[in-house]
Every structure is written in structure tokens, then in C-alpha cells.
Design a protein around this motif. Structure first.
Motif, short mmCIF file in Angstrom:
data_model
loop_
_atom_site.label_atom_id
_atom_site.label_comp_id
_atom_site.label_asym_id
_atom_site.label_seq_id
_atom_site.Cartn_x
_atom_site.Cartn_y
_atom_site.Cartn_z
N GLN A 93 0.87 -1.15 0.00
CA GLN A 93 0.00 0.00 0.00
C GLN A 93 0.92 1.21 0.00
O GLN A 93 1.82 1.31 0.83
CB GLN A 93 -0.91 0.01 1.23
CG GLN A 93 -1.97 -1.07 1.23
CD GLN A 93 -3.09 -0.75 0.25
OE1 GLN A 93 -3.74 0.28 0.34
NE2 GLN A 93 -3.30 -1.63 -0.71
N ARG A 184 -2.91 4.64 -0.86
CA ARG A 184 -3.73 4.86 0.33
C ARG A 184 -3.92 6.35 0.61
O ARG A 184 -5.01 6.79 0.98
CB ARG A 184 -3.09 4.19 1.54
CG ARG A 184 -3.92 4.27 2.81
CD ARG A 184 -3.15 3.77 4.02
NE ARG A 184 -2.65 2.43 3.83
CZ ARG A 184 -1.81 1.83 4.68
NH1 ARG A 184 -1.37 2.48 5.75
NH2 ARG A 184 -1.40 0.61 4.47
N HIS A 185 -2.83 7.10 0.48
CA HIS A 185 -2.89 8.55 0.70
C HIS A 185 -2.16 9.26 -0.44
O HIS A 185 -1.14 8.76 -0.91
CB HIS A 185 -2.21 8.94 2.02
CG HIS A 185 -2.76 8.26 3.23
ND1 HIS A 185 -2.14 7.18 3.83
CD2 HIS A 185 -3.88 8.49 3.95
CE1 HIS A 185 -2.85 6.79 4.87
NE2 HIS A 185 -3.91 7.56 4.97
N ARG A 371 -11.13 9.22 -1.94
CA ARG A 371 -9.82 8.84 -1.40
C ARG A 371 -9.24 9.99 -0.56
O ARG A 371 -9.61 11.15 -0.72
CB ARG A 371 -8.86 8.49 -2.53
CG ARG A 371 -9.37 7.42 -3.46
CD ARG A 371 -9.71 6.13 -2.73
NE ARG A 371 -10.26 5.13 -3.61
CZ ARG A 371 -9.54 4.28 -4.33
NH1 ARG A 371 -8.22 4.33 -4.29
NH2 ARG A 371 -10.13 3.38 -5.09
#
Length: 417
Positions: A93, A184-185, A371
Motif C-alpha cells: 500500500q 492509500r494517501h 480517497r
């Protein structure tokens, strides 16, 4: 701010590797300015970023990033791996750190870059020279200090952020299964500064409206339909569309073209329309109002023309086309998102004051998909964006780089000794 977040950030900041990275950032300002000027001297007009992408790919390789490559639309990728062995590392991730590499300036624009003391001058030197310089600085600092990350960081130099690029680079990244499911970010670097956090995506829809007619001579063909008059009627009608005070919603007629001479009825005329809002519903409502205004204006000009030319039994021959030329989705980060808590915690730790803002950036794409993403500056101070007089002051860049690095460490995690 949660004491847990603050304690976590303080712990990361106190690590020997982080202190070493901070020291490296303090010592290497000359290198950052050199990268910034070198890149800004490479033309990168909309849809013409290839040379700059090649340059960035070479920088990524020189910094020993892994999996360095350029994708099919021109985005540049490199990965800073974890401090764990492949056997120990969990399913990948990524925390993504990105900066757009394109500019607003068309091909052939003189790129006269120069440095005077702490100031850099020239087109694109701040937007987004500052962002790309920060991208490279953080990658280099992580390598120099050997920070053992818990999850990998994906470095991206993306194309197509400005103008008619319409976020095509970031749009492509999040359309690919590999990245859509594993990022993820997203921490996005856009321009200079350390005093903003873009957590609200300002949406926009842009259209080119083209009206066509038979044309003619202003005297002998008087009465034939005039595409410019269609646009004039449509603009008058559309400009009276009601707008809400909240969410803020705007429109603009930015470009009008048409005609060949003062004594010719034009065969075509066009205008470009920009609609903006944080609400997708409001943008849809204004698009509907625009389409209605054009339809009614065309019908009215046809009726007027037919009355004037009834004895000639001519068809008006009017037609119109509404062509989408931009569609930036709106979105908003959840107030409880970890990335927002982290950047606020980092700002508290560094004693930095920053405000949440709404803007149109690469963050629009991940935010519209639900997101976690924010856009921040690369430090320093800039001005004159999108002009030939653009400038960047390197003073204060160090604070911005520390802010980025600490945020990354909190998001990616660090392997405990």
C-alpha cells in the motif's frame, strides 16, 4: 488535535534518521535551486511534457528510486522502498507524493530563467518548479538519511494538470487498477508556500460553444442569421441564471471568436465558458441552463431571420455545437481523514499556521473518488504564477520541506528499532 497523533509526530521527528534528513535539507538549498532552474528551462506546454518527463526520470534514477518508468500518457514514477525485507513487508500500500510537471505556457514561450540572490525568476519557476524541486529534495533526503519506512512511498511527476490538460495525468493514474487500489494517501505538491491545505476540490466544467450559419454580405445578404447575435442572446440569457450563495458557484465567458470583417455576416462564432462549484449538482444545473440558453437563442435568431428573408424563401441554416473541453470533478475530504489529522499535527509540531482552502488541483481526482488526498505547497514564497514575470523566493523553503517529510513519515510509517 489528538494527543496520539501529536505524540506520534514528535516521536518521528526525534528519530536520529529524521534529524539527519532535516540536516541534509538544511545543507542542500543550492542543489534544490539548481534542480528548479534546470527543470524550468525545459519547455513543458500542455500535451508537450515529454522532454521534462525524461529529465525527471533521469533524476529519479540518480536518486536510486526503484521501478522508475514513464507510463503511456507521460507520468513519471519511482518508488522508495520500505526498510523491511521483501519477506517481512505486507501487501504493498503506497503513500503517493506527486507534483505536476506541465506548465500553462504554450510552445515557443521564451523561458528566460535567472537567479538573483535567494530569488529565482522565470515562467513556471514556482508553479510547478517549487513542487518538483520539493519532490526531489524529499526523495534525496530519505535516501541520504536511510529512513526505514514501514510502507513504500510512490514518487510521481504527473502531466496534464494545467488548463486544457484537464488533470489527464492524475485521471489516468486513478483509472489504472494497480494504482487505484494501492494508493492509500495522496500528498500533492503544487506551487510554493507552507500556509495552505487544499482539502476541498473545486470542480469545473468547460465548454466551447460553436454556432454556424450561411454567412454573407452585410448589405446584400442582410437578414441572414448571424452566429454572433446567437451568442449575444445566449450570453444575455445565461448571465441571468440564479446562483446560490452556498455552495459558491460561478461562471465565466472567457473567450469569444468569430467573423472575418466588419462588413461580413460571420459563418461561425464561438465562445468558451467556464462553470465552477464545489457541488456537482450545481455544475450540472448551470450546464443545463447554458444548453437551454443556446437552444433558445438559436431558435430566436432563426425566427427573426426567416421573417426578414421571407420573400427569398431561404432556410436559416443555423446550427450549434457544445463541445466539452474540461471536466474537473468536485469533492471534499472527510474532516476525520488521517491525512488531514497528520498535516494539522505536523503544522502544530512545527509551529506553522495553515488554512484549509478550496482549489482546483490534482487532488480533485482522488477526492472525487472518496480517497484521502490534500494539496500543499513546496515551501518558500512565490508570485506571478502563469505570467512571464513569475518568481520564487527560496527563503523559508526548509520549513516547507520539513512539513512534507514529517507528513510522509507519519503516513507511511517508520520501522521501529
Amino acid at each position: 488535535m489528538s494527543p496520539t497523533i501529536q505524540q506520534e509526530i514528535a516521536r518521528f521527528a526525534a528519530r536520529a534518521e529524521t534529524r539527519a534528513a532535516f540536516a541534509w535539507l538544511h545543507a542542500e538549498e543550492a542543489q534544490f535551486a539548481a534542480w528548479q532552474l534546470e527543470m524550468a528551462r525545459i519547455p513543458a506546454p500542455p500535451f508537450g511534457e515529454a522532454a521534462r518527463a525524461e529529465w525527471l526520470q533521469e533524476r529519479f534514477r540518480a536518486l536510486a528510486l526503484d521501478e522508475v518508468h514513464i507510463d503511456e500518457v507521460g507520468n513519471v514514477f519511482g518508488v522508495h522502498q520500505t526498510g523491511q525485507s521483501a519477506r517481512q513487508a505486507p501487501t504493498k500500500q503506497y503513500t503517493a507524493l506527486s507534483a505536476h510537471i506541465d506548465t500553462v505556457f504554450p510552445a515557443g514561450t521564451p523561458l528566460n530563467l535567472r537567479q538573483q540572490g535567494n530569488r529565482l525568476y522565470g515562467p513556471g519557476v514556482s508553479d510547478n518548479g517549487a513542487g518538483v524541486a520539493a519532490l526531489l529534495a524529499v526523495a534525496a533526503a530519505l535516501r541520504a538519511a536511510r529512513v526505514p519506512l514501514a510502507t513504500p512511498i510512490l514518487f510521481i511527476g504527473n502531466v496534464g494538470e494545467e488548463g486544457e490538460g484537464d488533470l489527464r495525468g492524475m485521471r489516468h493514474i486513478f483509472s489504472q487498477g494497480r494504482w487505484r487500489e494501492s494508493i492509500r494517501h495522496s500528498l500533492i505538491l503544487d506551487g510554493a508556500g507552507s500556509d495552505t491545505i487544499v482539502a476541498e476540490a473545486l470542480g469545473s466544467r468547460r465548454f466551447e460553444v460553436i454556432v454556424r450559419g450561411p454567412g454573407g454580405h452585410s448589405w446584400s445578404d442582410f437578414g441572414m442569421p448571424n452566429p454572433i447575435l446567437v451568442l449575444a442572446r445566449a450570453i444575455h440569457s445565461f448571465s441571468h441564471t440564479s446562483l446560490p450563495t452556498s455552495p459558491k458557484t460561478t461562471f465565466n465567458i472567457g473567450v469569444i471568436r468569430g467573423g472575418t470583417s466588419v462588413n461580413s455576416i460571420p459563418e461561425s462564432a464561438s465562445m468558451r465558458v467556464d462553470i465552477r462549484s464545489t457541488s456537482m449538482a450545481e455544475m450540472g444545473r448551470l450546464e443545463g441552463a447554458l444548453r437551454t440558453a443556446i437552444e433558445h437563442a438559436t431558435e430566436e435568431e432563426s425566427r427573426v431571420s426567416e421573417r426578414r428573408t421571407a420573400s427569398q424563401k431561404r432556410s436559416s441554416g443555423l446550427s450549434y455545437e457544445i463541445v466539452p473541453i474540461g471536466n474537473r470533478p468536485a469533492g471534499e475530504l472527510d474532516g476525520n481523514a488521517r491525512i488531514l489529522k497528520v498535516i494539522r499535527g505536523v503544522d502544530t509540531h512545527l509551529g506553522n499556521a495553515a488554512q484549509i482552502q478550496r482549489a482546483s488541483t490534482d487532488a480533485n481526482i482522488p477526492l472525487s473518488l472518496g480517497r484521502e488526498a490534500i494539496a500543499i505547497g513546496g515551501g518558500g514564497v512565490g508570485g506571478g504564477a502563469h505570467t512571464l514575470q513569475e518568481w520564487f523566493d527560496c527563503s523559508g523553503r526548509e520549513l516547507g520541506l520539513k512539513r512534507i517529510l514529517l507528513s510522509l513519515l507519519a503516513l507511511a510509517g517508520v520501522v521501529e528499532a
